[in-house]
Design a protein around this motif. Sequence first.
Motif, PDB file in Angstrom:
ATOM      1  N   ASP A  10       0.844  -1.199   0.000  1.00  0.00           N
ATOM      2  CA  ASP A  10       0.000   0.000   0.000  1.00  0.00           C
ATOM      3  C   ASP A  10       0.871   1.237   0.000  1.00  0.00           C
ATOM      4  O   ASP A  10       1.957   1.237   0.580  1.00  0.00           O
ATOM      5  N   GLN A  11       0.374   2.287  -0.638  1.00  0.00           N
ATOM      6  CA  GLN A  11       1.108   3.548  -0.682  1.00  0.00           C
ATOM      7  C   GLN A  11       0.238   4.659  -0.131  1.00  0.00           C
ATOM      8  O   GLN A  11      -0.992   4.620  -0.231  1.00  0.00           O
ATOM      9  N   PHE A  12       0.895   5.663   0.453  1.00  0.00           N
ATOM     10  CA  PHE A  12       0.199   6.777   1.071  1.00  0.00           C
ATOM     11  C   PHE A  12       1.087   8.004   0.923  1.00  0.00           C
ATOM     12  O   PHE A  12       2.239   7.996   1.369  1.00  0.00           O
ATOM     13  N   VAL A  13       0.579   9.045   0.293  1.00  0.00           N
ATOM     14  CA  VAL A  13       1.361  10.265   0.079  1.00  0.00           C
ATOM     15  C   VAL A  13       1.216  11.157   1.315  1.00  0.00           C
ATOM     16  O   VAL A  13       0.107  11.364   1.814  1.00  0.00           O
ATOM     17  N   VAL A  14       2.346  11.657   1.799  1.00  0.00           N
ATOM     18  CA  VAL A  14       2.351  12.508   2.990  1.00  0.00           C
ATOM     19  C   VAL A  14       3.017  13.829   2.650  1.00  0.00           C
ATOM     20  O   VAL A  14       4.083  13.856   2.039  1.00  0.00           O
ATOM     21  N   ARG A  15       2.379  14.933   3.049  1.00  0.00           N
ATOM     22  CA  ARG A  15       2.999  16.251   2.884  1.00  0.00           C
ATOM     23  C   ARG A  15       3.784  16.546   4.164  1.00  0.00           C
ATOM     24  O   ARG A  15       3.235  16.508   5.262  1.00  0.00           O
ATOM     25  N   VAL A  39      10.494   5.722   7.904  1.00  0.00           N
ATOM     26  CA  VAL A  39       9.122   6.156   8.178  1.00  0.00           C
ATOM     27  C   VAL A  39       8.276   4.978   8.652  1.00  0.00           C
ATOM     28  O   VAL A  39       7.532   5.077   9.634  1.00  0.00           O
ATOM     29  N   VAL A  40       8.391   3.831   7.979  1.00  0.00           N
ATOM     30  CA  VAL A  40       7.620   2.645   8.353  1.00  0.00           C
ATOM     31  C   VAL A  40       7.998   2.215   9.770  1.00  0.00           C
ATOM     32  O   VAL A  40       7.125   1.906  10.598  1.00  0.00           O
ATOM     33  N   GLN A  41       9.291   2.217  10.096  1.00  0.00           N
ATOM     34  CA  GLN A  41       9.745   1.839  11.437  1.00  0.00           C
ATOM     35  C   GLN A  41       9.196   2.807  12.484  1.00  0.00           C
ATOM     36  O   GLN A  41       8.728   2.386  13.540  1.00  0.00           O
ATOM     37  N   ALA A  42       9.261   4.102  12.188  1.00  0.00           N
ATOM     38  CA  ALA A  42       8.774   5.104  13.143  1.00  0.00           C
ATOM     39  C   ALA A  42       7.271   4.945  13.369  1.00  0.00           C
ATOM     40  O   ALA A  42       6.790   4.983  14.511  1.00  0.00           O
ATOM     41  N   LEU A  43       6.517   4.753  12.309  1.00  0.00           N
ATOM     42  CA  LEU A  43       5.068   4.566  12.441  1.00  0.00           C
ATOM     43  C   LEU A  43       4.745   3.288  13.202  1.00  0.00           C
ATOM     44  O   LEU A  43       3.845   3.264  14.049  1.00  0.00           O
TER      45      LEU A  43
END
Length: 135
Positions: A10-15, A39-43
């Motif tokens: 899955d993909q998700f665009v973040v500003r 980012v994945v690890q932090a989330l």
Amino acid sequence: MAPKAGRGSDQFVVRLPDGMRERLKEAAEYSGRSMNAEVVQALDSWLDGVDHSRELERYYTENPPEMPGPGDIVDDTLTDDDLEKWAEERIIRSPEDIDRAVEQILREQAYRLRAGMVAAFRAGQNRKDKGAPDK
């Protein structure tokens, strides 16, 4: 550890706010991960904390700590037995868990203190309404 994410995931665009991309890049380089993996690890870590906060809240709702009564001597010393029990029940797994547990206990103490103060205030109001002298 965060689950592996590949190209078909899955993909998700973040500003990102100004400067955050550079901070993310530095953090990823420091940890030896790609920016995406960072980012994945932090989330994943953050979501684990959210889940555990809910577990703590549920635990303390179902097992509220005993609160001292007026005039009771409070012994705030944690014993090895306390820590062992918490470790066995997997309540305290990190320093952040200690903070969450303390916050939950303080919320409960504040709620009980407030309830007692409101009851005392109402009792005083009832005495005044009935014409009784204040103590």
